[in-house]
Design a protein around this motif. Sequence first.
Motif, PDB file in Angstrom:
ATOM      1  N   ASP A 174       0.831  -1.205   0.000  1.00 19.30           N
ATOM      2  CA  ASP A 174       0.000   0.000   0.000  1.00 19.30           C
ATOM      3  C   ASP A 174       0.866   1.256   0.000  1.00 19.30           C
ATOM      4  O   ASP A 174       0.584   2.209  -0.742  1.00 19.30           O
ATOM      5  CB  ASP A 174      -0.930   0.000   1.215  1.00 19.30           C
ATOM      6  CG  ASP A 174      -1.916   1.134   1.176  1.00 19.30           C
ATOM      7  OD1 ASP A 174      -2.827   1.104   0.326  1.00 19.30           O
ATOM      8  OD2 ASP A 174      -1.778   2.071   1.992  1.00 19.30           O
ATOM      9  N   LEU A 175       1.927   1.275   0.791  1.00 12.60           N
ATOM     10  CA  LEU A 175       2.839   2.416   0.816  1.00 12.60           C
ATOM     11  C   LEU A 175       3.473   2.638  -0.561  1.00 12.60           C
ATOM     12  O   LEU A 175       3.570   3.769  -1.038  1.00 12.60           O
ATOM     13  CB  LEU A 175       3.926   2.203   1.868  1.00 12.60           C
ATOM     14  CG  LEU A 175       4.980   3.301   1.977  1.00 12.60           C
ATOM     15  CD1 LEU A 175       4.342   4.644   2.329  1.00 12.60           C
ATOM     16  CD2 LEU A 175       6.042   2.917   2.988  1.00 12.60           C
ATOM     17  N   GLY A 176       3.851   1.549  -1.205  1.00 13.12           N
ATOM     18  CA  GLY A 176       4.410   1.648  -2.552  1.00 13.12           C
ATOM     19  C   GLY A 176       3.420   2.259  -3.534  1.00 13.12           C
ATOM     20  O   GLY A 176       3.793   3.059  -4.396  1.00 13.12           O
TER      21      GLY A 176
ATOM     22  N   TRP B  81       1.051   4.390  -2.780  1.00 16.32           N
ATOM     23  CA  TRP B  81       1.005   5.828  -2.470  1.00 16.32           C
ATOM     24  C   TRP B  81       2.202   6.542  -3.085  1.00 16.32           C
ATOM     25  O   TRP B  81       2.069   7.604  -3.686  1.00 16.32           O
ATOM     26  CB  TRP B  81       1.008   6.063  -0.953  1.00 16.32           C
ATOM     27  CG  TRP B  81      -0.347   5.963  -0.338  1.00 16.32           C
ATOM     28  CD1 TRP B  81      -0.839   4.933   0.400  1.00 16.32           C
ATOM     29  CD2 TRP B  81      -1.389   6.939  -0.395  1.00 16.32           C
ATOM     30  NE1 TRP B  81      -2.120   5.200   0.795  1.00 16.32           N
ATOM     31  CE2 TRP B  81      -2.478   6.429   0.330  1.00 16.32           C
ATOM     32  CE3 TRP B  81      -1.503   8.189  -0.987  1.00 16.32           C
ATOM     33  CZ2 TRP B  81      -3.673   7.139   0.476  1.00 16.32           C
ATOM     34  CZ3 TRP B  81      -2.693   8.890  -0.831  1.00 16.32           C
ATOM     35  CH2 TRP B  81      -3.753   8.364  -0.112  1.00 16.32           C
ATOM     36  N   MET B  82       3.384   5.956  -2.918  1.00 20.14           N
ATOM     37  CA  MET B  82       4.599   6.605  -3.398  1.00 20.14           C
ATOM     38  C   MET B  82       4.673   6.662  -4.918  1.00 20.14           C
ATOM     39  O   MET B  82       5.281   7.570  -5.481  1.00 20.14           O
ATOM     40  CB  MET B  82       5.825   5.910  -2.811  1.00 20.14           C
ATOM     41  CG  MET B  82       5.888   6.061  -1.297  1.00 20.14           C
ATOM     42  SD  MET B  82       7.295   5.275  -0.576  1.00 20.14           S
ATOM     43  CE  MET B  82       8.466   6.604  -0.739  1.00 20.14           C
ATOM     44  N   ASN B  83       4.057   5.719  -5.600  1.00 17.17           N
ATOM     45  CA  ASN B  83       4.023   5.722  -7.065  1.00 17.17           C
ATOM     46  C   ASN B  83       2.935   6.636  -7.612  1.00 17.17           C
ATOM     47  O   ASN B  83       2.852   6.833  -8.818  1.00 17.17           O
ATOM     48  CB  ASN B  83       3.798   4.315  -7.600  1.00 17.17           C
ATOM     49  CG  ASN B  83       5.023   3.454  -7.499  1.00 17.17           C
ATOM     50  OD1 ASN B  83       6.139   3.951  -7.494  1.00 17.17           O
ATOM     51  ND2 ASN B  83       4.824   2.153  -7.416  1.00 17.17           N
ATOM     52  N   GLY B  84       2.089   7.163  -6.741  1.00 17.23           N
ATOM     53  CA  GLY B  84       1.020   8.048  -7.187  1.00 17.23           C
ATOM     54  C   GLY B  84      -0.226   7.323  -7.644  1.00 17.23           C
ATOM     55  O   GLY B  84      -1.087   7.921  -8.285  1.00 17.23           O
ATOM     56  N   ASP B  85      -0.339   6.043  -7.323  1.00 16.65           N
ATOM     57  CA  ASP B  85      -1.513   5.282  -7.752  1.00 16.65           C
ATOM     58  C   ASP B  85      -2.805   5.802  -7.131  1.00 16.65           C
ATOM     59  O   ASP B  85      -3.880   5.582  -7.687  1.00 16.65           O
ATOM     60  CB  ASP B  85      -1.356   3.800  -7.397  1.00 16.65           C
ATOM     61  CG  ASP B  85      -0.253   3.126  -8.200  1.00 16.65           C
ATOM     62  OD1 ASP B  85       0.214   3.720  -9.192  1.00 16.65           O
ATOM     63  OD2 ASP B  85       0.147   2.008  -7.825  1.00 16.65           O
TER      64      ASP B  85
END
Length: 60
Positions: free
Chosen positions: A26-28, A30-34
Amino acid sequence: MSCPGCGKPTQKTFRPFCSKRCADVDLGRWMNGDYALPSQDPDDEERVAEELAQQITRPH
């Protein structure tokens, strides 16, 4: 409550997730802008257009 990532029951340590893995996925995202919402601000659109133009003219 179930994990928003996989639907398994949540664990107190990782709440609202079931595991560190689901929390990291989930954090990934967020960080990718999904989870980003598109902007309706004209200034944002101009800035993005300028950045794209710079990327096209910039040597690799």
